[in-house]
Design an enzyme around this catalytic site. Sequence first.
Site, PDB file in Angstrom:
ATOM      1  N   GLU A  94      -1.749  -8.969   7.458  1.00  0.00           N
ATOM      2  CA  GLU A  94      -2.012  -8.722   8.880  1.00  0.00           C
ATOM      3  C   GLU A  94      -2.740  -9.872   9.571  1.00  0.00           C
ATOM      4  O   GLU A  94      -3.455  -9.666  10.551  1.00  0.00           O
ATOM      5  CB  GLU A  94      -2.749  -7.388   9.033  1.00  0.00           C
ATOM      6  CG  GLU A  94      -1.808  -6.234   8.690  1.00  0.00           C
ATOM      7  CD  GLU A  94      -2.456  -4.856   8.755  1.00  0.00           C
ATOM      8  OE1 GLU A  94      -3.676  -4.762   8.950  1.00  0.00           O
ATOM      9  OE2 GLU A  94      -1.703  -3.871   8.588  1.00  0.00           O
ATOM     10  N   MET A 136      -1.570 -11.960  11.494  1.00  0.00           N
ATOM     11  CA  MET A 136      -1.095 -12.158  12.866  1.00  0.00           C
ATOM     12  C   MET A 136      -1.453 -10.973  13.777  1.00  0.00           C
ATOM     13  O   MET A 136      -0.958 -10.873  14.898  1.00  0.00           O
ATOM     14  CB  MET A 136       0.423 -12.359  12.881  1.00  0.00           C
ATOM     15  CG  MET A 136       0.907 -13.546  12.073  1.00  0.00           C
ATOM     16  SD  MET A 136       0.198 -15.091  12.636  1.00  0.00           S
ATOM     17  CE  MET A 136       1.102 -15.327  14.168  1.00  0.00           C
ATOM     18  N   GLU A 164      -3.040   7.239   6.897  1.00  0.00           N
ATOM     19  CA  GLU A 164      -1.673   7.377   7.412  1.00  0.00           C
ATOM     20  C   GLU A 164      -0.686   7.911   6.373  1.00  0.00           C
ATOM     21  O   GLU A 164       0.235   7.204   5.937  1.00  0.00           O
ATOM     22  CB  GLU A 164      -1.171   6.041   7.968  1.00  0.00           C
ATOM     23  CG  GLU A 164      -1.883   5.621   9.229  1.00  0.00           C
ATOM     24  CD  GLU A 164      -1.208   4.448   9.926  1.00  0.00           C
ATOM     25  OE1 GLU A 164      -0.477   3.685   9.278  1.00  0.00           O
ATOM     26  OE2 GLU A 164      -1.436   4.289  11.137  1.00  0.00           O
ATOM     27  N   GLU A 184      -7.215   4.372  15.513  1.00  0.00           N
ATOM     28  CA  GLU A 184      -6.870   2.953  15.624  1.00  0.00           C
ATOM     29  C   GLU A 184      -6.192   2.739  16.968  1.00  0.00           C
ATOM     30  O   GLU A 184      -5.147   3.330  17.236  1.00  0.00           O
ATOM     31  CB  GLU A 184      -5.919   2.538  14.495  1.00  0.00           C
ATOM     32  CG  GLU A 184      -6.516   2.712  13.113  1.00  0.00           C
ATOM     33  CD  GLU A 184      -5.554   2.289  11.995  1.00  0.00           C
ATOM     34  OE1 GLU A 184      -4.525   1.661  12.292  1.00  0.00           O
ATOM     35  OE2 GLU A 184      -5.840   2.609  10.834  1.00  0.00           O
ATOM     36  N   ARG A 208       0.850  -1.194   0.000  1.00  0.00           N
ATOM     37  CA  ARG A 208       0.000   0.000   0.000  1.00  0.00           C
ATOM     38  C   ARG A 208       0.885   1.245   0.000  1.00  0.00           C
ATOM     39  O   ARG A 208       2.105   1.138   0.105  1.00  0.00           O
ATOM     40  CB  ARG A 208      -0.945  -0.008   1.211  1.00  0.00           C
ATOM     41  CG  ARG A 208      -0.211  -0.016   2.533  1.00  0.00           C
ATOM     42  CD  ARG A 208      -1.179  -0.005   3.712  1.00  0.00           C
ATOM     43  NE  ARG A 208      -0.441  -0.180   4.952  1.00  0.00           N
ATOM     44  CZ  ARG A 208      -1.008  -0.271   6.150  1.00  0.00           C
ATOM     45  NH1 ARG A 208      -2.317  -0.230   6.274  1.00  0.00           N
ATOM     46  NH2 ARG A 208      -0.268  -0.412   7.225  1.00  0.00           N
TER      47      ARG A 208
HETATM   48  C1  GAL Z   1      -1.905   1.053  10.843  1.00  0.00           C
HETATM   49  C2  GAL Z   1      -2.744   1.077   9.577  1.00  0.00           C
HETATM   50  C3  GAL Z   1      -3.768  -0.022   9.556  1.00  0.00           C
HETATM   51  C4  GAL Z   1      -3.135  -1.310   9.979  1.00  0.00           C
HETATM   52  C5  GAL Z   1      -2.530  -1.158  11.335  1.00  0.00           C
HETATM   53  C6  GAL Z   1      -1.929  -2.424  11.875  1.00  0.00           C
HETATM   54  O1  GAL Z   1      -0.684   1.661  10.640  1.00  0.00           O
HETATM   55  O2  GAL Z   1      -3.408   2.320   9.428  1.00  0.00           O
HETATM   56  O3  GAL Z   1      -4.305  -0.141   8.267  1.00  0.00           O
HETATM   57  O4  GAL Z   1      -2.178  -1.678   9.044  1.00  0.00           O
HETATM   58  O5  GAL Z   1      -1.529  -0.188  11.276  1.00  0.00           O
HETATM   59  O6  GAL Z   1      -1.390  -2.225  13.148  1.00  0.00           O
END
Ligand code: GAL
Length: 658
Positions: A366, A368, A146, A318, A107
């Site tokens: 992702e 894990m 991000e 997040e 990405r």
């Molecule tokens: C962030 C991202 C998410 C996901 C997450 C995993 O940096 O915005 O899409 O990848 O980390 O911890």
Amino acid sequence: MADNRMIGVCYYPEHWPETTWENDAARMAALGIDYVRIGEFAWSRLEPTRDDYRFDWLEHAIEILHSAGLKVILGTPTTTPPKWLVDEMPDILPVNQQGQVLGFGSRRHYCFSHEGFQAECVRIVTALAQRFGNHPGVVAWQIDNEYGCHDTARSWANASLSGFRRWLKDKYQTIDQLNKAWGNVFWSMEYVGFESVPLPAIAPTEMNPSHQLDFYRFSSDQIVAFNRRQTEILRALSPGRDLIHNFMGRTLTFDHFELGADLDVSSWDSYPLGFLEDRAGANTQHQRNFVRAGDPDFQAFHHDLYRATSAGRWWVMEQQPGPVNWADHNPVPRKGMIRLWTWEAFAHGAEVVSYFRWRQAPFAQEQMHAGLLRPDGVETEAFFEAKSVVEEMQRIETQTTGTADVALVLDYTSSWAWETQPQGREFDYFELIFDHYRALRRLGLSVDIVSADTEDLSKYRMVVIPGLFAWKPALLQALATYGGITIVGPRSGSKTEHFNIPDQLPPNLPRDLADIIVTQVESLRPDCPIGIRATQGQLKLWREFAVPGPDCHTLLESDDGVPVLLRQNRLHYLAGWPDDALFDSIFIDLADKAGLAVRSLPQGLRIRQNGNHLYVFNYGDSVADLEAHGIEGDFLLGQSQLPPSGVAVVDTGSNASD
Ligand code: GAL
């Protein structure tokens, strides 16, 4: 504006069969979730081939969430251009400083300066906004995802090169002015036209710092402009919705104050255990101490930073829910920490804390990475800790974050300046600022982070300005009339805007504010610190030779007789980078002069005042005796013997420092 304190979750309906969406939505609502972020990586499902828009599934997902009473934050998917688009326009791919193209397959594979890609973003965002902009279920937009993640804020691609040349022409008008500003007579670096200026990529040795700094400024401006194109579309087609971006931890490659000015809400992605090893910057013993809790100051620092970048409204978009997949080591959080991190964000004024992610994905990069649910849909510890926060929140009245007592000035350009010219291997602007922040928090002080364009400091009792490379007129003006305690330095005012040494030498302040000149500086090996006379602590990594004028008093001196702390009226100049012990003694003294009460908190215990509420967080692994630290009052949450991972909310009756 959102009602204060809600929780949210990041959800990827496109990862799961449609038949599961309704049940997911019902379980989210039952947990007490209010906000659900969706869609930010879904471009290939929204437009599988050019102009073939497939928005029905997204509408269905939004309908389901909306019917369950959930509010949708819709992501614009521009962080993941699909393969067909990259095949059509391979030159959107970013290029790193070594000249390598960063290819498709993950990405953030685009260069912000690519005009063709910008037009594609306008197209997809317009289409989405036309379809969903007025949907009652959509209450906010997250723009892209991000910016700058995976080291992508700067690109050395051809699109950057042409953009950079245009940017330079705008700024300098004539090539002679650029040559003069950069000092290009040095080493025969003069350019004959803007079209001959390269990107500062790789050369036999260091490239001109003014050139590098301008490239970093340009790169930041490109991100701000990229984001602005989307905000303009969304403001027009989706009125009344909050526009949000999710920033990151320790990311200073673009100016979040400038970008935040175009947003309604700044948010950030908080991964306390993920950040502990590579971003919080502490020694290995400290990392071991907090291996399952996270650094006790790192989250708070970013809460305070991002609160400042969009006029006070901010979220955690997040929140780490369990082990992540991307750090060097990925431990399970200590029981209670997810609850603590959530409460800590609220203590600093977050409106929403949203967990990443609803259910752990069984496939791809992702797999894990934990979620609130396991891949098989069973609840994890994070689910129950989020639930307990929801229940507790109902019992505790909302507070709004007022002004803290201390302002800490943070400036992105200064970070780029010292990245360009550290003058000592370990000199790092984030570390310098964060050391100041930690020291203030050890003493129990609450901090507002402010930009270097701040015009009014009058609401603060103390202002701290470390490492500000060049003064801005508004801040100088504010300092001239400020009546509180100020501490400036090290390296503040040591350059002009063009990255030259100022004529009157650092700190380049008007003589009536600080009659001081710094005649020489030195960077220090970490194992060669400098002792201080008559007080504990040392200077580490950096010291300056500051010569005071007649109105200036030397408050501290090094063992070898060089001034370390100078004072002229209420302004103090710090001529070096203190270690923890020296920071403590300096700040205890200055806080006293500022009329601020301090405590001496153990490593794992941190507090935050918010209105009448004092929030207390135990990051440590033993029970903390709060009374022993003078923390008393009506306990709305928690108790005086605060266990590891414990949270207390104490009604102090007034703002404790008054
Ligand atoms: C962030 C991202 C998410 C996901 C997450 C995993 O940096 O915005 O899409 O990848 O980390 O911890």
